[in-house]
Structure formats: structure tokens, C-alpha cells
Design an enzyme around this catalytic site. Structure first.
Site, short mmCIF file in Angstrom:
data_model
loop_
_atom_site.label_atom_id
_atom_site.label_comp_id
_atom_site.label_asym_id
_atom_site.label_seq_id
_atom_site.Cartn_x
_atom_site.Cartn_y
_atom_site.Cartn_z
N ILE A 1 -33.58 23.90 -8.75
CA ILE A 1 -33.52 25.02 -7.81
C ILE A 1 -32.12 25.63 -7.80
O ILE A 1 -31.98 26.85 -7.65
CB ILE A 1 -33.92 24.57 -6.39
N SER B 1 -35.59 18.48 3.33
CA SER B 1 -36.91 18.15 2.81
C SER B 1 -37.81 17.75 3.97
O SER B 1 -37.34 17.19 4.97
CB SER B 1 -36.80 16.99 1.82
N TYR C 1 -33.74 8.49 0.34
CA TYR C 1 -33.78 9.96 0.35
C TYR C 1 -34.16 10.46 1.74
O TYR C 1 -33.49 11.35 2.30
CB TYR C 1 -34.81 10.43 -0.68
N LYS D 1 -31.83 12.70 4.26
CA LYS D 1 -32.21 14.06 4.62
C LYS D 1 -32.36 14.21 6.14
O LYS D 1 -32.07 15.28 6.69
CB LYS D 1 -33.50 14.46 3.90
#
Length: 236
Positions: free
Chosen positions: A16, A142, A158, A162
Site C-alpha cells: 500500500i 487494522s 500484530y 495495532k
């Protein structure tokens, strides 16, 4: 926001981040694309050749505050003494795959936190003097960092990092509010990148385009929010 902006994208060498860079250049913006190893960023360097003077590729390790300070010293040379960043996209991130309860590695947790949460927070703090009043900061979070939406044990380092990034976003929104700087956390969806895998639902181009539309449309009332690439609110 103005039609032509100064933008910094972290983790810009692939996925991205690379797509953000392509689309921002296509819109006429001036872009600083940061990544850990600029010499190996073949696609970025090719873009720089196609857009001389409008794309600068600079080194940055999200986990290393020393490189944050070095980037802050370099930016005025790139932007000009009166230049200010209109948009900061904290995109650099890491996901350690294959984690299972009982075998979550402390080093992975530390690395995930330093990359995904501490990195964006500390970089924004360091670059705050270079942000224009009324600038925008977009933190790539996320849905996996949503506490309310968690229904299983998965990607723990993760997800934890986040969730921390979401709190960092709210705190940064408060810290920068008096300058009219809007800070938001965004979920790009499950994107077909090296991190997301080939089976993911969203094309990188669509995710980047959607997120750029959202950052173009936010106002001061939106600062501190958590939204997805289509502008829908994501539960904390």
C-alpha cells in the site's frame, strides 16, 4: 487541503505504501517516500526517475528513533526552508505470521510494538515541528487491532500493537488539536499485498485510493477517529 501537497509516506517501498506514492504523484503532489533500504527499493527509484524533483526517497527505520531525527534534519533540504508537510502517512508495519498461543515470541511482540505503535507515535512527535498547521496524519491500523471486534486468538503481536497504535492516534489527536492538525487511524481492509497474501479481498490500488479519499474529506471533528477505507467507523 490544497491541490498540491507535501506528503511523507513511510514503508513506501512496497504494498500500500508504494501504491500511495504512485497515486499521490499522479495527483501532482510532492512526495517523500521513506523506507529502510532505499538502495534496494527498485520500484521507488524507478518512480523517482519518472518524477524528477517531485519524489525523494529517503532512509527510515520505524523502530529506530535515531533515523527519525535524521529524517527530520533532511526534510527541510527536500521541502525547502519554508516547506511544511501537509500529510504524513504512517504506513510502515510488520506482521509476524504463524503465531500460536503458548508459543508467542517475546522478540516478535517487542518488534511488532516498536514498528507498528511506537514507531508512528515517535515519528509523528519528532516531525511535529515540520507539519503545517491544518496538516493531516494518517496511521495505518487494522480491524485486527479492534478490541470490540476480536472473536478469536490470532495474530497476537500484530493485534496488540495495532490496538496500541489506536490509542497513540487518539493521544496525538489531542496533542496536535490546537494547531488544527487532524490525526486518524484507518483500516485498509484485507489487502492483496505481501503481508495480506494473494487471497485477500481488496486490491492495493483500491485501498490506497479509498484511504486518500477519506483523508481528503476529514475535518477537525474527525480527529482521533478510527475508520475504514470506505469511510465507515470501526469499533475500538
Amino acid at each position: 487541503m490544497s491541490e498540491s501537497r507535501h506528503v511523507l509516506v513511510t514503508g513506501a517501498n512496497r504494498g500500500i505504501g508504494l501504491e500511495f506514492t504512485r497515486q499521490l504523484l499522479a495527483r501532482g503532489d510532492r512526495v517523500v517516500a521513506a523506507c529502510r533500504q532505499p538502495g534496494k527499493a527498485t520500484d521507488l527509484n524507478h518512480l523517482a526517475g519518472e518524477h524528477p524533483g517531485r519524489l525523494h526517497v529517503l532512509p527510515l527505520d520505524a523502530t529506530a528513533p535515531k533515523t527519525h531525527a535524521e529524517l527530520a534534519r533532511e526534510l527541510p533540504l527536500v521541502l525547502g526552508e519554508d516547506g511544511r508537510l501537509d500529510l504524513l502517512i504512517n504506513n510502515a508495519g510488520v506482521l509476524h505470521s504463524g503465531e500460536a498461543f503458548g508459543r508467542v515470541d517475546a522478540a516478535n511482540l517487542d518488534h511488532s510494538f516498536r514498528t507498528n505503535a511506537a514507531g508512528p507515535f515517535l515519528l509523528t512527535q519528532t516531525l511535529a515541528p515540520l507539519l503545517a498547521d491544518g496538516a493531516r496524519v494518517m496511521n495505518l491500523s487494522s480491524r485486527l487491532g479492534s478490541i470490540a471486534l476480536t472473536t478469536r486468538f490470532g495474530t497476537p503481536t500484530y493485534a496488540i500493537s495495532k490496538a496500541a497504535l489506536n490509542m497513540a492516534t487518539v493521544l496525538l489527536a489531542q496533542a496536535l488539536a490546537d494547531r488544527g492538525i487532524v490525526v486518524i487511524a484507518v483500516s485498509p481492509g484485507w489487502v492483496r499485498t505481501e503481508m495480506g497474501g494473494e487471497g485477500a479481498e481488496v486490491a492495493p490500488g483500491d485501498a490506497a485510493a479509498g484511504l486518500l479519499r477519506q483523508i481528503d474529506s476529514v475535518s477537525s471533528e474527525d480527529s482521533g477517529r478510527f475508520i475504514d477505507w470506505q469511510g465507515e467507523a470501526v469499533d475500538w
